[in-house]
Design an enzyme around this catalytic site. Structure first.
Site, PDB file in Angstrom:
ATOM      1  N   HIS A 131      14.770  -4.498 -17.377  1.00 44.35           N
ATOM      2  CA  HIS A 131      15.348  -5.434 -16.614  1.00 44.35           C
ATOM      3  C   HIS A 131      16.856  -5.833 -16.789  1.00 44.35           C
ATOM      4  CE1 HIS A 131      15.894  -9.659 -14.840  1.00 44.35           C
ATOM      5  NE2 HIS A 131      16.324 -10.077 -15.756  1.00 44.35           N
ATOM      6  N   ASP A 151      14.419  -9.630  -9.421  1.00 38.57           N
ATOM      7  CA  ASP A 151      15.146 -10.989  -9.278  1.00 38.57           C
ATOM      8  C   ASP A 151      14.715 -11.776  -7.838  1.00 38.57           C
ATOM      9  OD1 ASP A 151      17.155 -11.024 -11.960  1.00 38.57           O
ATOM     10  OD2 ASP A 151      16.818  -9.042 -11.030  1.00 38.57           O
ATOM     11  N   HIS A 184      18.600  -7.977 -13.139  1.00 38.53           N
ATOM     12  CA  HIS A 184      19.239  -8.979 -13.860  1.00 38.53           C
ATOM     13  C   HIS A 184      20.601  -9.493 -13.357  1.00 38.53           C
ATOM     14  CE1 HIS A 184      19.931 -11.464 -17.536  1.00 38.53           C
ATOM     15  NE2 HIS A 184      20.867 -10.612 -17.913  1.00 38.53           N
ATOM     16  N   ASP A 185      21.560  -8.596 -12.941  1.00 35.01           N
ATOM     17  CA  ASP A 185      22.725  -8.947 -12.212  1.00 35.01           C
ATOM     18  C   ASP A 185      22.136  -8.993 -10.685  1.00 35.01           C
ATOM     19  OD1 ASP A 185      24.779  -9.039 -13.800  1.00 35.01           O
ATOM     20  OD2 ASP A 185      24.899  -6.822 -14.306  1.00 35.01           O
ATOM     21  N   HIS A 186      22.657  -9.987  -9.946  1.00 36.27           N
ATOM     22  CA  HIS A 186      21.935 -10.255  -8.688  1.00 36.27           C
ATOM     23  C   HIS A 186      22.932  -9.427  -7.587  1.00 36.27           C
ATOM     24  CE1 HIS A 186      19.807 -14.354  -9.968  1.00 36.27           C
ATOM     25  NE2 HIS A 186      19.584 -13.059 -10.677  1.00 36.27           N
ATOM     26  N   HIS A 244      26.695  -9.996 -15.648  1.00 35.46           N
ATOM     27  CA  HIS A 244      26.333 -10.164 -17.200  1.00 35.46           C
ATOM     28  C   HIS A 244      27.013  -8.989 -17.860  1.00 35.46           C
ATOM     29  CE1 HIS A 244      22.707 -12.232 -15.282  1.00 35.46           C
ATOM     30  NE2 HIS A 244      22.939 -13.055 -16.399  1.00 35.46           N
TER      31      HIS A 244
END
Length: 337
Positions: A219, A54, A254-256, A228
């Protein structure tokens, strides 16, 4: 009407149909066949790599600062390659193979000498919002030889095998409720056939693997307490396969954030490294069946070092400070839950 056609007319019709089938054959079924790439390791008998996800924001949101620290750590560890967990170019992927964002978000940002290693990359949902074929195109490798992006593939080394999985097509929301976003589904449709082939090919690859360590990279998260939460489609369609063939680590973006999750009913360690640039300053959410060993909602990245008998990983923040270290042996990981 056909009863009134002559034998000669029928013959011509059949001949024409046969020629059409020959000249314009039906489209071949979509295949998610896993390509196998062999990576030669350094001579010290271990495998070392960094994991970043990301990230692609043209250096903004601390992307450049994270890249500087990655270069320092990569030099210390003498890494073999870099793993990208997707969402490589924000907000909507690339516009084509000549998009300057490739240089502005990748080539010029990760410019340290120690990062001039192969980058093995999967696609994220934001990548599918642009010209997805551009990221897969060989022309990008001509612009920067480090770039290796495929939908799903395997990287084989002497110590471990890494199975990269294209997780975006699993997620129903992108198909059923895309909102204002447009997704490039070329190469995916028909979706059901694509996913069937992907799961079948992954099952075959895992069943045949004799690697000391098995690592699956995607991802989307399977088990996570980040923004998420769990991806239900992966929990039902992918997780049982990983459990059956004793995968050791599932690594995602996906999760930052940076995260290490361990579950009561699983030997798999779930690791999130999706903090390459913009981070979400929010607390993680409770999980009913899994515990959080570590969670960081700022920018950073992860390193992993593997030998034939041991595995260790470290999470670093935007300043290169180690935030969380973890080490295990192959025997210990496989005999405990």
């Amino acid at each position: 009407m056909i009863n009134h056609l002559s034998t000669k007319t029928l013959f011509i019709l059949v001949l024409n149909l046969s020629l059409c089938t020959f000249l314009f054959p039906a489209p071949l079924p979509v295949s998610a066949r896993l390509q196998r790439l062999h990576h030669q390791l350094n001579n010290n008998g271990s495998l070392g790599f960094l994991v970043i996800g990301d990230w692609g924001r043209k250096g903004w949101y601390n992307q450049s600062q994270v890249a500087v620290q990655m270069g320092i750590i990569a030099d210390k560890l003498d890494i073999d390659f870099v793993v990208s967990t997707g969402d490589n170019f924000y907000d909507d992927g690339l516009t084509g193979v000549d998009d300057p964002a490739f240089d502005e978000s990748f080539k010029y940002v990760y410019a340290a000498r120690s990062l001039q290693k192969q980058w093995y990359t999967v696609l994220g949902n934001h990548d599918y919002r642009g010209d997805v074929e551009a990221q897969l195109a060989p022309k990008l490798r001509e612009r920067d030889s480090r770039w290796r992006c495929l939908r799903s593939f395997i990287v084989t080394t002497d110590v471990a095998e890494l199975f990269f999985v294209d997780t975006t097509p699993f997620v129903n929301m992108y198909f059923e409720d895309p909102k204002d976003h447009k997704y490039d589904w070329r190469g995916i449709l028909p979706r059901e056939l694509y996913l069937t082939n992907l799961v079948k090919d992954l099952r075959l690859a895992l069943s045949e693997s004799k690697a000391k360590w098995k690592i699956v990279v995607g991802h989307h998260g399977i088990r996570t307490t980040g923004h998420h939460c769990d991806t239900p489609e992966l929990v039902t369609q992918l997780l049982p396969l990983l459990e059956e063939y004793e995968v050791d680590f599932y690594v995602n973006g996906h999760d930052h954030c940076l995260e290490h999750v361990s579950c009561q009913d699983s030997k798999i360690r779930f690791l999130t490294s999706g903090a390459g640039s913009k981070a979400w300053l929010e607390e993680n959410k409770p999980h009913e069946s899994c515990g959080v060993k570590f969670f960081h909602h700022g920018q950073g990245f992860m390193s992993m070092k593997l030998t034939k008998n041991t595995a260790r990983f470290v999470f670093y923040d935007v300043f290169g400070k180690p935030l969380h270290r973890w080490k295990t042996s192959l025997k210990k990981l496989h005999t405990s839950i």
